[in-house]
Design a protein around this motif. Sequence first.
Motif, PDB file in Angstrom:
ATOM      1  N   VAL A  43       0.838  -1.208   0.000  1.00 37.34           N
ATOM      2  CA  VAL A  43       0.000   0.000   0.000  1.00 37.34           C
ATOM      3  C   VAL A  43       0.870   1.255   0.000  1.00 37.34           C
ATOM      4  O   VAL A  43       0.592   2.218  -0.723  1.00 37.34           O
ATOM      5  N   GLU A  44       1.955   1.244   0.795  1.00 33.77           N
ATOM      6  CA  GLU A  44       2.843   2.405   0.837  1.00 33.77           C
ATOM      7  C   GLU A  44       3.529   2.607  -0.511  1.00 33.77           C
ATOM      8  O   GLU A  44       3.671   3.739  -0.993  1.00 33.77           O
ATOM      9  N   GLU A  45       3.957   1.500  -1.122  1.00 35.82           N
ATOM     10  CA  GLU A  45       4.651   1.616  -2.409  1.00 35.82           C
ATOM     11  C   GLU A  45       3.719   2.204  -3.474  1.00 35.82           C
ATOM     12  O   GLU A  45       4.103   3.122  -4.214  1.00 35.82           O
ATOM     13  N   CYS A  48       3.057   5.878  -3.027  1.00 38.21           N
ATOM     14  CA  CYS A  48       4.180   6.675  -3.550  1.00 38.21           C
ATOM     15  C   CYS A  48       4.087   6.792  -5.074  1.00 38.21           C
ATOM     16  O   CYS A  48       4.340   7.859  -5.651  1.00 38.21           O
ATOM     17  N   ARG A  49       3.727   5.723  -5.734  1.00 38.37           N
ATOM     18  CA  ARG A  49       3.591   5.774  -7.193  1.00 38.37           C
ATOM     19  C   ARG A  49       2.448   6.718  -7.593  1.00 38.37           C
ATOM     20  O   ARG A  49       2.544   7.437  -8.594  1.00 38.37           O
ATOM     21  N   PRO A 108       7.092   7.070 -11.757  1.00 38.82           N
ATOM     22  CA  PRO A 108       6.151   6.285 -10.941  1.00 38.82           C
ATOM     23  C   PRO A 108       6.285   4.778 -11.139  1.00 38.82           C
ATOM     24  O   PRO A 108       5.723   3.993 -10.366  1.00 38.82           O
ATOM     25  N   ASN A 109       7.000   4.356 -12.167  1.00 36.29           N
ATOM     26  CA  ASN A 109       7.180   2.925 -12.417  1.00 36.29           C
ATOM     27  C   ASN A 109       8.357   2.328 -11.644  1.00 36.29           C
ATOM     28  O   ASN A 109       8.601   1.124 -11.705  1.00 36.29           O
ATOM     29  N   VAL A 110       9.118   3.200 -10.961  1.00 35.75           N
ATOM     30  CA  VAL A 110      10.260   2.727 -10.175  1.00 35.75           C
ATOM     31  C   VAL A 110       9.812   2.522  -8.737  1.00 35.75           C
ATOM     32  O   VAL A 110       9.226   3.431  -8.127  1.00 35.75           O
ATOM     33  N   ALA A 111      10.089   1.342  -8.182  1.00 38.71           N
ATOM     34  CA  ALA A 111       9.676   1.030  -6.812  1.00 38.71           C
ATOM     35  C   ALA A 111      10.491   1.845  -5.818  1.00 38.71           C
ATOM     36  O   ALA A 111      11.727   1.926  -5.925  1.00 38.71           O
TER      37      ALA A 111
END
Length: 498
Positions: A43-45, A48-49, A108-111
């Motif tokens: 959920v946090e990841e 962020c995206r 946004p595609n980078v974790a």
Amino acid sequence: MHEEFEVVDPSGLRLCNTISLLVPAQTYHVNCGWTKEVSLPVVEEYTCRLLLALQEVLPGDIQEYFGLSKREVEVLVETLVHNKLAVYSNDGHLAPSPMLLDRTKGNPNVAASLTKYEECIEEPVIELLTLSVMPKSRYNSSRFGLYEIPIPHEHKSLSTNQVAETFGSQYRAYLDTARQQDRDSKRKRLYKVGACEIGRPVQIPVDIDIWLLPSSTGDVQVIKRASEKVGDIRQRPLSMELESRISDYLSGIKLSTGGLSLTEFCRAFYDIVLNRYVDGNGLDINRWLMDHHLRKTGYDNQNTRAMIGPIYADNNRITITRTLQELAKNWEEGVSHNALWLSSSVPLWAANSALLTEFCGKVAKQLSEERKARGKITALLPADDVNDIYRLRKAYHSRIPNGLGFKGQDLQDKVEVFLIPGQLAVVQYHFQPSQESAVTVPIGYLTHDPERLKRVESFLNHRLQHRGNPEVLWSQDNNDNVASLLGKSWMQALGLEI
């Protein structure tokens, strides 16, 4: 599981010796700061995206997007702000933090990930020849008494700064070896090195395999491969710099002269095969290896066979134990035999740890007809005073079961004899394949031929006579005396009191 013979290399390449040396090392207690990249919860990841994609969102938008309760979204936002992944804008919107933008480059595609910091005390082992970080390991007692390579003068007292610099430049190797079970070790980075203290000194046993490769040009090639034994099977290769230091040490050891020549050895033991390869320059080992590979070094009967390399080498040990198994079929019930092992004067005689210990254990079992009993293996060594006794005990007592000391340093030369009276003998001569190293290779034969056994027993009897009563240097059983180790028949033959 049955032991098998060593596979023969089609090129004639042959493992002819394995010696063990001790590399000096020191343990240290180093206070370290580590950083580690930690993945975010799902959920946090994805929050962020979402921030990176939209740049600004209201907490209510996050609640609606993920279907969270009011309390859940409050905790989520507080966590992101606390971890410096999100910030509030002037109008109360939630926006990506500078740190999040920096790590993901705004994509946004980078974790995204968190960086955690921790402090702990590490205990690296640094070998003192080349200052390399080595894996920490438990060493058994079979290494005691092996040759110890001296510490270079410049490394005898390292400063705190030198230790910190060495550890800092090799911390990745330390993590790879010290924390193999830690899956997150690859994500760790060394942040700082603080105070360090000296721990205990250690000695790292390394094995040097000596291979001989014959050639059609007549020159044999000596190949040395050094490695540190990590477990029962795995071996860790050493750096080229450390191998070079070990080679320098071996080249500095001097071999003694005198005693039986190779020609005299062949005459004394009627070694008609080895004698064919003796010329004015010594032993033509290149031609012997090529002929041995082609099975042209056979003796005059099946009871005698050529043997190269130390008796405790895997292939030779298997040959000896299998021969004893066949001989034991004719032994009387309950009989046990003793083995007498005349040492050689070459400096690296029996300089081995694991192979030598295993050899003594397995052959001692074969010396008795009873399963639970063991025969005695006793090394015969020159001991003239208390200094000799102390040195010999230190060198061999943890690896050879028993030792007898005889007067006179001329007891030894380049000849080595392993004799089980009336049963089996191995006689070998130590030749030097390369003048650039003190490593020798024993070569000769194994026999249970009655006539050759008489020759070997006569030689050993003559070598031991007129030296007075021997002294028990050490024994596996503290109750052992000279008669129990040497045997009554040999006591009588030497004219010693029983």
